[in-house]
Enzyme design. Sequence first.
Site, PDB file in Angstrom:
ATOM      1  N   CYS A 141       0.649  -1.102   0.062  1.00  0.00           N
ATOM      2  CA  CYS A 141       0.362  -0.280   0.129  1.00  0.00           C
ATOM      3  C   CYS A 141       0.900   0.849   0.228  1.00  0.00           C
ATOM      4  O   CYS A 141       0.841   2.123  -0.299  1.00  0.00           O
ATOM      5  CB  CYS A 141      -1.106  -0.175   1.295  1.00  0.00           C
ATOM      6  SG  CYS A 141      -1.519  -1.094   1.479  1.00  0.00           S
ATOM      7  N   CYS A 164       2.318   3.686  -3.309  1.00  0.00           N
ATOM      8  CA  CYS A 164       1.206   3.884  -3.523  1.00  0.00           C
ATOM      9  C   CYS A 164       1.007   5.405  -2.812  1.00  0.00           C
ATOM     10  O   CYS A 164       1.227   6.244  -3.442  1.00  0.00           O
ATOM     11  CB  CYS A 164       0.534   3.616  -4.092  1.00  0.00           C
ATOM     12  SG  CYS A 164       0.315   2.716  -5.635  1.00  0.00           S
ATOM     13  N   HIS A 165       0.379   5.036  -1.646  1.00  0.00           N
ATOM     14  CA  HIS A 165      -0.109   6.083  -0.422  1.00  0.00           C
ATOM     15  C   HIS A 165       0.851   6.530  -0.201  1.00  0.00           C
ATOM     16  O   HIS A 165       0.750   7.430   1.219  1.00  0.00           O
ATOM     17  CB  HIS A 165      -1.409   5.571   0.001  1.00  0.00           C
ATOM     18  CG  HIS A 165      -1.690   4.414  -0.488  1.00  0.00           C
ATOM     19  ND1 HIS A 165      -3.606   5.864  -1.226  1.00  0.00           N
ATOM     20  CD2 HIS A 165      -2.550   3.369  -0.986  1.00  0.00           C
ATOM     21  CE1 HIS A 165      -4.220   5.174  -1.844  1.00  0.00           C
ATOM     22  NE2 HIS A 165      -3.631   3.879  -1.760  1.00  0.00           N
ATOM     23  N   CYS A 184     -33.878  -0.801  12.769  1.00  0.00           N
ATOM     24  CA  CYS A 184     -32.623  -0.152  13.742  1.00  0.00           C
ATOM     25  C   CYS A 184     -32.639   0.803  14.180  1.00  0.00           C
ATOM     26  O   CYS A 184     -33.512   1.111  15.181  1.00  0.00           O
ATOM     27  CB  CYS A 184     -32.289   0.058  12.103  1.00  0.00           C
ATOM     28  SG  CYS A 184     -31.460  -0.283  10.979  1.00  0.00           S
ATOM     29  N   CYS A 190     -34.774   1.217  17.880  1.00  0.00           N
ATOM     30  CA  CYS A 190     -34.194   1.030  18.419  1.00  0.00           C
ATOM     31  C   CYS A 190     -32.888   1.752  18.477  1.00  0.00           C
ATOM     32  O   CYS A 190     -33.352   2.792  20.272  1.00  0.00           O
ATOM     33  CB  CYS A 190     -33.011  -0.687  19.113  1.00  0.00           C
ATOM     34  SG  CYS A 190     -34.548  -1.612  19.248  1.00  0.00           S
ATOM     35  N   HIS A 191     -32.436   2.287  17.900  1.00  0.00           N
ATOM     36  CA  HIS A 191     -31.516   3.206  17.903  1.00  0.00           C
ATOM     37  C   HIS A 191     -31.821   5.047  18.007  1.00  0.00           C
ATOM     38  O   HIS A 191     -30.853   5.641  17.494  1.00  0.00           O
ATOM     39  CB  HIS A 191     -30.471   3.062  16.923  1.00  0.00           C
ATOM     40  CG  HIS A 191     -29.537   1.451  17.461  1.00  0.00           C
ATOM     41  ND1 HIS A 191     -29.193   1.859  18.631  1.00  0.00           N
ATOM     42  CD2 HIS A 191     -30.161   0.566  16.976  1.00  0.00           C
ATOM     43  CE1 HIS A 191     -28.833   0.238  18.779  1.00  0.00           C
ATOM     44  NE2 HIS A 191     -29.324  -0.736  17.599  1.00  0.00           N
ATOM     45  N   CYS A 201     -26.422  -7.846  14.007  1.00  0.00           N
ATOM     46  CA  CYS A 201     -27.978  -6.557  13.962  1.00  0.00           C
ATOM     47  C   CYS A 201     -28.229  -7.425  13.814  1.00  0.00           C
ATOM     48  O   CYS A 201     -29.682  -7.524  14.305  1.00  0.00           O
ATOM     49  CB  CYS A 201     -27.863  -5.022  13.400  1.00  0.00           C
ATOM     50  SG  CYS A 201     -26.451  -4.114  14.715  1.00  0.00           S
TER      51      CYS A 201
END
Lengths: 265, 195
Positions: free
Chosen positions: A66, A69-70, A176, A179-180, A225
């Site tokens: 990686c 390139c970076h 989702c 509850c959240h 979940c």
Amino acid sequence: MRQRWLYGIVAAAVICGGAYQLTAETPDQAARRVKDQISQLRDGMHAGHVYTEEAKKKFNKGAKSCASCHGKDGKGPKMSLVGAFTKMPRYYKDINKVADLDLRIKSCIENSTGKKLKGKKARKKVKPLAFYVASLSNGMRLNLKRPSRMKGKEKAMFNKGKRMWQQKSGKRDFSCWSCHVKNAGKRIRLQGLLDMKKAKSMKYWPAYRFGGTKYWTVEDRIRGCYKQMKIKPKPKYFKKDIIAVEMYMFHLSRGGKVAIPGLVR
Amino acid sequence: MRNISKVSLGLMLLGALALGLSACAEGGAKKKKHKYTGSYELYIAKNFQGKDQKLCGETKGRIPGSQMAAFIAAQKKLIKYPGGNPGNVSKGNSKRGEKVYTNKKKGNCVACHCGHPKPELVACGNMGVSHRGYAKLGNTKKHTYDYIYNSWAKLPCSDMIRAGVHKLIKPQDAADITAYLHDKNSSMNTGVYKK
């Protein structure tokens, strides 16, 4: 005489204190105690940091890595990855897809090596790099593009995520949202339900879960979940649907200050 | 020749029968495995979502007033009574009800409802209201039963799990929980825990 009195008072205090500890705490107190303990642990160093540090070595390792390139440690000067995490998931021209952290890293490896990653091997390669790349944005704020400025595939993905966020389904009638957002702040047994908007919980994922010594990215978490909603099988990694839900979650936690690797239960 | 051909025919038939039987046995033994290809959203909608759930999800629980009556009527039809008789609602066992109420694998009411006098025993949640002193509220037993079995028949799109509809509990379980909540001498109403 006086000393005797003092001794008496001290002894009484000790006994009272002991009795206070013996009386059982209410569920509220228990939940708060656990929460406090976790927040104390978050300040210090934990296993997630070690994992990220090892991932840094992988990032720089080899002739074609990686880093080629970076830049060294992914800090540039060309194609720097600092702050890249804060704008994800977003549309990438080269793969013509909306990609989150996991998919972006996977496609990046595939493009540079020319081989396709599949199954468990893909997860094994992607996960540590996801920890490291995300941790490069530490201290910055999550800044997904506003829905009003999204176009094309991004817009479609966002709308899909919103639909899935509200999709009530399964044997527990859960979504989702229920509850959240709606019941956020309450408890199921001792497990507190956090408000995605207030907690900005995407800021500490990928995270180390000390419950089962697991290193999880958001994709793993969303699959968890769906398991709790009793829907089988779990959604597939790197696919459209999981990224759509993720995108909506990043929308809700916009503005959170990134602190990766997180520590969660 | 004729005899031989008859025998061979019979043998072939027998073979075919055996093959068919073995195929049947395999089909029965194998559990239905869910697999999905393509969109996960559509997969859920097809296999894990009813019409009522879809409506509740899309409107965030605020059903348009014009559809309310039909929705409640449909939900009421889903309720089943012990022995098929609504009169049996009041014939529950309070002590067994307490067990179902606190058991994680049966009713698991304590996951959301406090009120049981020994909270440290069951670590109750607070997503629902506390049930302490429920008998004083003056609800009818049928109301309580319906709410336990299918909460959406009383409060559309409530977050309370429709335990009966999803077959997480049986009609008799619901009747027992009803008895436990309405029993003035039960631990829920006296607040005294008895083993």
